[in-house]
Motif scaffolding. Structure first.
Motif, short mmCIF file in Angstrom:
data_model
loop_
_atom_site.label_atom_id
_atom_site.label_comp_id
_atom_site.label_asym_id
_atom_site.label_seq_id
_atom_site.Cartn_x
_atom_site.Cartn_y
_atom_site.Cartn_z
N VAL A 104 0.83 -1.20 0.00
CA VAL A 104 0.00 0.00 0.00
C VAL A 104 0.88 1.26 0.00
CG1 VAL A 104 -1.67 1.34 1.34
CG2 VAL A 104 -1.98 -1.13 1.05
N GLY A 105 1.93 1.26 0.82
CA GLY A 105 2.83 2.40 0.87
C GLY A 105 3.50 2.66 -0.46
N ARG A 106 3.92 1.59 -1.12
CA ARG A 106 4.52 1.72 -2.45
C ARG A 106 3.55 2.41 -3.41
NH1 ARG A 106 7.45 -0.71 -6.17
NH2 ARG A 106 9.53 -1.48 -5.62
N THR A 107 2.32 1.93 -3.41
CA THR A 107 1.34 2.44 -4.37
C THR A 107 0.97 3.88 -4.07
OG1 THR A 107 0.49 0.17 -4.50
CG2 THR A 107 -0.84 1.90 -5.49
N ARG A 108 0.84 4.20 -2.80
CA ARG A 108 0.54 5.59 -2.45
C ARG A 108 1.68 6.52 -2.85
NH1 ARG A 108 -2.35 4.12 3.36
NH2 ARG A 108 -4.44 3.77 2.48
N ALA A 109 2.91 6.04 -2.76
CA ALA A 109 4.05 6.86 -3.19
C ALA A 109 4.00 7.10 -4.69
CB ALA A 109 5.35 6.18 -2.80
N MET A 110 3.59 6.08 -5.46
CA MET A 110 3.46 6.26 -6.91
C MET A 110 2.41 7.32 -7.24
SD MET A 110 2.77 3.30 -9.77
CE MET A 110 3.22 3.57 -11.50
N SER A 111 1.28 7.27 -6.53
CA SER A 111 0.25 8.27 -6.74
C SER A 111 0.71 9.66 -6.29
CB SER A 111 -1.03 7.88 -5.99
OG SER A 111 -1.67 6.79 -6.63
N ALA A 112 1.49 9.71 -5.21
CA ALA A 112 2.00 11.01 -4.74
C ALA A 112 2.96 11.61 -5.76
CB ALA A 112 2.70 10.84 -3.39
N ALA A 113 3.76 10.75 -6.41
CA ALA A 113 4.65 11.25 -7.46
C ALA A 113 3.84 11.82 -8.61
CB ALA A 113 5.55 10.12 -7.95
N LEU A 170 -0.26 -2.46 -10.80
CA LEU A 170 -1.54 -3.17 -10.79
C LEU A 170 -2.45 -2.66 -9.66
CD1 LEU A 170 -0.47 -6.85 -11.57
CD2 LEU A 170 -2.18 -5.52 -12.84
N LEU A 171 -1.88 -2.50 -8.48
CA LEU A 171 -2.67 -1.97 -7.36
C LEU A 171 -3.16 -0.56 -7.68
CD1 LEU A 171 -0.57 -3.12 -4.27
CD2 LEU A 171 -2.55 -4.24 -5.29
N ALA A 172 -2.32 0.23 -8.33
CA ALA A 172 -2.69 1.61 -8.63
C ALA A 172 -3.85 1.70 -9.61
CB ALA A 172 -1.48 2.37 -9.18
N VAL A 173 -4.02 0.68 -10.44
CA VAL A 173 -5.14 0.71 -11.39
C VAL A 173 -6.30 -0.16 -10.93
CG1 VAL A 173 -3.61 1.28 -13.29
CG2 VAL A 173 -4.20 -1.12 -12.87
N GLY A 174 -6.29 -0.59 -9.66
CA GLY A 174 -7.47 -1.21 -9.08
C GLY A 174 -7.38 -2.65 -8.67
N ALA A 175 -6.29 -3.35 -8.96
CA ALA A 175 -6.18 -4.77 -8.61
C ALA A 175 -6.24 -4.96 -7.08
CB ALA A 175 -4.89 -5.36 -9.15
N ARG A 176 -6.84 -6.07 -6.64
CA ARG A 176 -6.96 -6.39 -5.22
C ARG A 176 -6.46 -7.82 -5.02
NH1 ARG A 176 -11.01 -3.24 -2.86
NH2 ARG A 176 -10.20 -3.97 -0.85
N PRO A 177 -5.17 -8.02 -4.78
CA PRO A 177 -4.62 -9.38 -4.68
C PRO A 177 -5.26 -10.18 -3.56
CG PRO A 177 -3.07 -7.75 -3.82
CD PRO A 177 -4.16 -6.98 -4.50
N PRO A 188 -6.53 -2.68 1.33
CA PRO A 188 -7.46 -1.60 1.00
C PRO A 188 -7.24 -1.13 -0.43
CG PRO A 188 -5.67 -0.80 2.36
CD PRO A 188 -5.55 -2.29 2.35
N SER A 189 -8.27 -0.63 -1.05
CA SER A 189 -8.14 -0.14 -2.42
C SER A 189 -7.26 1.11 -2.44
CB SER A 189 -9.50 0.19 -3.00
OG SER A 189 -9.35 0.78 -4.29
N VAL A 190 -6.30 1.12 -3.33
CA VAL A 190 -5.45 2.30 -3.54
C VAL A 190 -5.51 2.71 -5.01
CG1 VAL A 190 -3.89 2.10 -1.57
CG2 VAL A 190 -3.46 0.72 -3.60
N GLN A 191 -6.64 2.45 -5.63
CA GLN A 191 -6.81 2.73 -7.05
C GLN A 191 -6.69 4.22 -7.33
OE1 GLN A 191 -10.48 1.28 -8.69
NE2 GLN A 191 -9.84 1.66 -10.80
#
Length: 341
Positions: free
Chosen positions: A132-141, A173-180, A213-216
């Protein structure tokens, strides 16, 4: 999660991009249409970024750990309404991990931003399992590029793409909606305890009894992923939210994410079939930028006998550019300006 060869941590850290020192040497000249501008910065939120874009000026040669590039440092941005690609690297990597791909996209008219994932990079892997932290960082960038980057007026805010490799492929994948489905981790690791993935996860905490949690981030409109991590957690339900165009790459001699069970579940369970590329003879690290001379002993720089990474990247980068051209450039523009990518 990652996914480099199972190596001592010190070797992995040393191998993966050696930070951000940019040792400059003599200037070189390129034809104007090939000039690439580049920046290296840290956002107010503490995210390290490499940025590439169409520019004008005199390129300078730079040595960046095992990699090298030529670009116009802090050059101006040419033209307007550029599509933006955000890159997420694999575990132990950095913003430099895919610099040749970033430069190729910039030559084709794109702006590219590659982040160093906080807590999962060449000098710090303490939070390598924090998906989740990784994905949120990508969105923050992405947010920084669209709203705070001093040259953001040159971007088209409706044309945003993602590129991710290995753990970065999972992040995208998480950033575009995937939920493993993380309940699949324990059974998988019971059968593959010695794998790099399971060895890494054994040392870190990862929730395995509930969905993340969703991070889409709905701002992404197209995605390229290469050798995505934790592919075995991706069911049809997991990938049902992923409705944007996807280009998917698999290295057929990948010792880090071996077949089957890594790329195949993603390929087979996406709602719409991806544009799929299987690369014969390629290993996991062959999706990273070709290394400069003198770094041949590093694990990330090694390819199997007979595999030409530089030649492959010429094909790989062209295919990525073509995919983004067909997807992002066919979407409506969000602003006015000179026609551009």
């Amino acid at each position: 999660m990652s996914l480099s060869r199972r190596l001592p941590l010190a070797t992995l850290i040393l191998a993966c991009c050696l930070g951000s020192a940019m040792a400059q040497s003599s200037p070189t000249q390129n034809p104007p249409h090939l000039e690439v501008g580049c920046q290296h910065l840290v956002t107010p939120e503490g995210i390290e970024l490499g940025i590439w874009y169409p520019s004008a000026g005199t390129p300078t040669s730079q040595a960046l750990g095992p990699y090298a590039q030529e670009c116009v440092i802090n050059g101006p941005v040419r033209d307007e309404n550029h599509a933006l690609i955000v890159i997420s690297h694999g575990t132990g990597g950095s913003w430099t991990s895919h610099l040749d791909t970033a430069a190729a996209l910039a030559r084709a008219g794109y702006v590219v931003a590659a982040l160093t994932e906080p807590g999962d990079n060449w000098h710090d892997t303490a939070h390598a399992s924090d998906l989740v932290g990784r994905t949120r960082a990508m969105s923050a960038a992405l947010t920084y590029m669209l709203s705070a980057w001093p040259l953001s007026a040159h971007l088209d805010q409706n044309r945003i793409g993602a590129f991710g490799f290995s753990a970065g492929g999972l992040t995208a994948l998480l950033a575009v909606g995937a939920r493993p489905d993380l309940t699949r981790v324990a059974p998988w690791c019971a059968l593959h305890a010695a794998s790099f993935t399971c060895t890494l996860l054994h040392k870190r905490t990862l929730p395995t009894d509930a969905r993340l949690p969703s991070v889409q981030d709905t701002r992404f409109k197209a995605m390229v992923i290469a050798a995505p991590a934790l592919g075995f957690t991706m069911t049809r339900a997991s990938l049902a939210p992923v409705t944007l165009p996807v280009q998917l790459w698999q290295a057929m001699n990948d010792a880090i994410l071996p077949s089957p069970g890594s790329v195949e579940p993603v390929r087979d369970n996406l709602p719409s079939p991806p544009e799929f590329h299987a690369v014969s003879g390629a290993g996991h690290f062959d999706f990273l930028a070709p290394c400069r001379a003198g770094y041949e002993a590093m694990a990330i720089c090694q390819s199997l006998p007979g595999f030409d990474r530089a030649a492959f990247h010429a094909v790989f980068n062209k295919a990525l550019t073509g995919f983004y051209d067909r997807t992002l450039l066919n979407s409506p523009k969000s602003g006015l300006g000179m026609p551009s990518r």
